[in-house]
Scaffold this motif. Structure first.
Motif, PDB file in Angstrom:
ATOM      1  N   TRP A  42       0.835  -1.198   0.000  1.00 28.03           N
ATOM      2  CA  TRP A  42       0.000   0.000   0.000  1.00 28.03           C
ATOM      3  C   TRP A  42       0.876   1.256   0.000  1.00 28.03           C
ATOM      4  O   TRP A  42       0.615   2.207  -0.738  1.00 28.03           O
ATOM      5  N   LEU A  43       1.928   1.255   0.825  1.00 31.21           N
ATOM      6  CA  LEU A  43       2.842   2.409   0.857  1.00 31.21           C
ATOM      7  C   LEU A  43       3.523   2.609  -0.495  1.00 31.21           C
ATOM      8  O   LEU A  43       3.634   3.734  -0.980  1.00 31.21           O
ATOM      9  N   LEU A  44       3.981   1.522  -1.093  1.00 29.24           N
ATOM     10  CA  LEU A  44       4.615   1.627  -2.402  1.00 29.24           C
ATOM     11  C   LEU A  44       3.640   2.146  -3.454  1.00 29.24           C
ATOM     12  O   LEU A  44       4.034   2.885  -4.361  1.00 29.24           O
ATOM     13  N   ALA A  45       2.380   1.788  -3.330  1.00 24.56           N
ATOM     14  CA  ALA A  45       1.379   2.242  -4.291  1.00 24.56           C
ATOM     15  C   ALA A  45       1.157   3.749  -4.213  1.00 24.56           C
ATOM     16  O   ALA A  45       0.705   4.359  -5.184  1.00 24.56           O
ATOM     17  N   GLN A  46       1.485   4.346  -3.083  1.00 23.96           N
ATOM     18  CA  GLN A  46       1.313   5.792  -2.923  1.00 23.96           C
ATOM     19  C   GLN A  46       2.397   6.570  -3.657  1.00 23.96           C
ATOM     20  O   GLN A  46       2.272   7.769  -3.863  1.00 23.96           O
ATOM     21  N   GLU A  47       3.470   5.890  -4.028  1.00 20.62           N
ATOM     22  CA  GLU A  47       4.605   6.532  -4.701  1.00 20.62           C
ATOM     23  C   GLU A  47       4.750   5.927  -6.096  1.00 20.62           C
ATOM     24  O   GLU A  47       5.277   4.827  -6.251  1.00 20.62           O
ATOM     25  N   VAL A  95       9.626  -0.570  -7.152  1.00 20.66           N
ATOM     26  CA  VAL A  95       8.462  -0.060  -7.878  1.00 20.66           C
ATOM     27  C   VAL A  95       7.465  -1.201  -8.058  1.00 20.66           C
ATOM     28  O   VAL A  95       7.839  -2.300  -8.470  1.00 20.66           O
ATOM     29  N   LEU A  96       6.202  -0.930  -7.746  1.00 19.61           N
ATOM     30  CA  LEU A  96       5.175  -1.964  -7.888  1.00 19.61           C
ATOM     31  C   LEU A  96       4.942  -2.329  -9.346  1.00 19.61           C
ATOM     32  O   LEU A  96       4.990  -1.481 -10.229  1.00 19.61           O
ATOM     33  N   THR A  97       4.668  -3.604  -9.568  1.00 19.57           N
ATOM     34  CA  THR A  97       4.245  -4.056 -10.885  1.00 19.57           C
ATOM     35  C   THR A  97       2.740  -3.813 -11.017  1.00 19.57           C
ATOM     36  O   THR A  97       2.046  -3.543 -10.034  1.00 19.57           O
ATOM     37  N   GLU A  98       2.244  -3.920 -12.234  1.00 22.66           N
ATOM     38  CA  GLU A  98       0.796  -3.757 -12.447  1.00 22.66           C
ATOM     39  C   GLU A  98       0.021  -4.836 -11.688  1.00 22.66           C
ATOM     40  O   GLU A  98      -1.061  -4.580 -11.177  1.00 22.66           O
ATOM     41  N   HIS A  99       0.580  -6.029 -11.635  1.00 20.90           N
ATOM     42  CA  HIS A  99      -0.042  -7.119 -10.873  1.00 20.90           C
ATOM     43  C   HIS A  99      -0.267  -6.686  -9.426  1.00 20.90           C
ATOM     44  O   HIS A  99      -1.347  -6.873  -8.863  1.00 20.90           O
ATOM     45  N   ALA A 100       0.747  -6.091  -8.815  1.00 25.95           N
ATOM     46  CA  ALA A 100       0.632  -5.635  -7.424  1.00 25.95           C
ATOM     47  C   ALA A 100      -0.348  -4.477  -7.313  1.00 25.95           C
ATOM     48  O   ALA A 100      -1.127  -4.406  -6.358  1.00 25.95           O
ATOM     49  N   ARG A 101      -0.329  -3.570  -8.278  1.00 29.22           N
ATOM     50  CA  ARG A 101      -1.259  -2.428  -8.236  1.00 29.22           C
ATOM     51  C   ARG A 101      -2.722  -2.903  -8.254  1.00 29.22           C
ATOM     52  O   ARG A 101      -3.572  -2.296  -7.633  1.00 29.22           O
ATOM     53  N   ARG A 102      -2.958  -4.000  -8.944  1.00 25.76           N
ATOM     54  CA  ARG A 102      -4.328  -4.539  -8.981  1.00 25.76           C
ATOM     55  C   ARG A 102      -4.733  -5.128  -7.629  1.00 25.76           C
ATOM     56  O   ARG A 102      -5.919  -5.295  -7.345  1.00 25.76           O
TER      57      ARG A 102
END
Length: 153
Positions: A42-47, A95-102
């Motif tokens: 979640w924190l990584l998704a904020q950046e 950096v998050l991958t798209e898989h993680a962003r989903r």
């Protein structure tokens, strides 16, 4: 605080902590995650551009080696990629991958469910009072932890 009251508080907080973590663990397991990995993602998704391991560790309030071990366990699932930091070749950004962003909306939904299951039976005023009391208690405990770390140095 009276001794009986302090025992009741201690018992309630210990029980709550264990039960909360167990229910959260089950919800996250359904997403293929372990407790702590949800907050990290979640924190990584904020950046959008990611963070260095040291930045991530600081945000999580943990040591860099702990963050590194957690990331190592997550790397197999391809939830992030490592990108070089142009200004410092020794550093990499996570950096998050798209898989993680989903996964982020699913993580947030699990958190929403958990909050509802935990405090949903209370009135909005009661929930507010409980959250405020917990935040105040966290602040007092954090102050004690920070003081002990400073005196050890």
């Amino acid at each position: 605080m009276e001794s009986d009251e302090s025992r009741r508080v201690n018992r309630a907080l210990n029980k709550m902590s264990k039960l909360y973590r167990e229910v959260k663990s089950r919800k996250l397991a359904a997403l293929g995650l372990h407790p702590g990995q949800d907050v990290l993602l979640w924190l990584l998704a904020q950046e959008e551009d990611g963070m260095t391991v040291s930045q991530l560790a600081a945000q999580l309030g943990i040591e860099s080696p702990t963050a590194t071990r957690t990331l190592a366990r997550m790397e197999k699932r391809e939830l992030f990629r490592r990108e070089p930091v142009p200004s410092d070749r020794r550093q990499v950004r996570i950096v998050l991958t798209e898989h993680a962003r989903r996964l982020i909306p699913e993580i947030e939904a699990a958190w929403d469910e958990l909050a509802e299951e935990t405090l949903g039976g209370l009135s909005p005023e009661q929930r507010s009072a409980v959250v405020e009391a917990l935040e105040d208690a966290n602040d007092r405990l954090r102050d004690q932890v920070e003081e002990s770390v400073l005196t050890e140095e």
